[in-house]
Design an enzyme around this catalytic site. Structure first.
Site, PDB file in Angstrom:
ATOM      1  N   GLU A 110     -14.194 -29.137 -18.651  1.00 17.96           N
ATOM      2  CA  GLU A 110     -13.942 -28.087 -19.619  1.00 17.96           C
ATOM      3  C   GLU A 110     -14.507 -26.797 -19.048  1.00 17.96           C
ATOM      4  O   GLU A 110     -15.533 -26.813 -18.367  1.00 17.96           O
ATOM      5  CB  GLU A 110     -14.638 -28.366 -20.967  1.00 17.96           C
ATOM      6  N   TYR A 122     -10.932 -23.536  -9.990  1.00 20.78           N
ATOM      7  CA  TYR A 122     -10.382 -24.856 -10.353  1.00 20.78           C
ATOM      8  C   TYR A 122      -8.878 -24.909 -10.058  1.00 20.78           C
ATOM      9  O   TYR A 122      -8.386 -25.901  -9.511  1.00 20.78           O
ATOM     10  CB  TYR A 122     -10.662 -25.173 -11.817  1.00 20.78           C
TER      11      TYR A 122
END
Length: 153
Positions: A110, A122
């Site tokens: 998350e 990411y």
């Protein structure tokens, strides 16, 4: 990243004795940092927890929960003075390799939508947005959503 940093940093498992150094870093990089208890509980629970060292000094750390064939990245942090040098990517690459070595099929994490640089990292590493968790993080205005991201290993 400088050639000097590339040759001098190393990884080792996180230990309880590392928590003072980690607690000196954590509140400087997050408005809502993990507590000593969060780290201690993670170590006691046997999570995959690692520190990144440079000249005997902790400059980064990461924790990941491995369950069945899924790795859940819980924390990935680099000390403020070492950020923007590619070390976050290096630490993430190391955690992905740990997950692969443990035969994990997927990695999840998350991230705050406001953390643009982390999301870019990411995505660059192949993570994809999967969902939004409403009100996941504490924030100055109450709660902030989390973007759930995943990577097939």
């Amino acid at each position: 990243m400088s050639a000097v940093l590339k040759t001098q940093y190393q990884f080792r498992p996180m230990q309880m004795d590392d928590l003072d150094a980690i607690m000196a870093i954590e509140p400087k990089i997050y408005p809502y940092p993990w507590t000593r208890g969060n780290f201690s509980d993670s170590l006691t629970s046997g999570y995959s927890a690692w520190v990144m060292m440079l000249n005997e000094q902790i400059i980064g750390y990461s924790l990941m929960m491995l369950v069945l064939d899924e790795a859940h990245l819980l924390n990935l942090s680099v000390a403020k003075s070492y950020q923007k040098q590619g070390l976050g990517r290096t630490l993430l690459e190391y955690m992905v390799s740990i997950a692969k070595n443990n035969q994990m099929a997927n990695m999840f994490l998350e991230v705050r939508p406001s953390n643009i640089s982390a999301i870019a990292l990411y995505e660059n590493m192949g993570f994809n947005e999967m969902a939004v968790r409403r009100g996941y993080y504490p924030a100055a205005t109450g709660r902030e959503d989390a973007v759930l991201m995943g990577l097939a290993l």
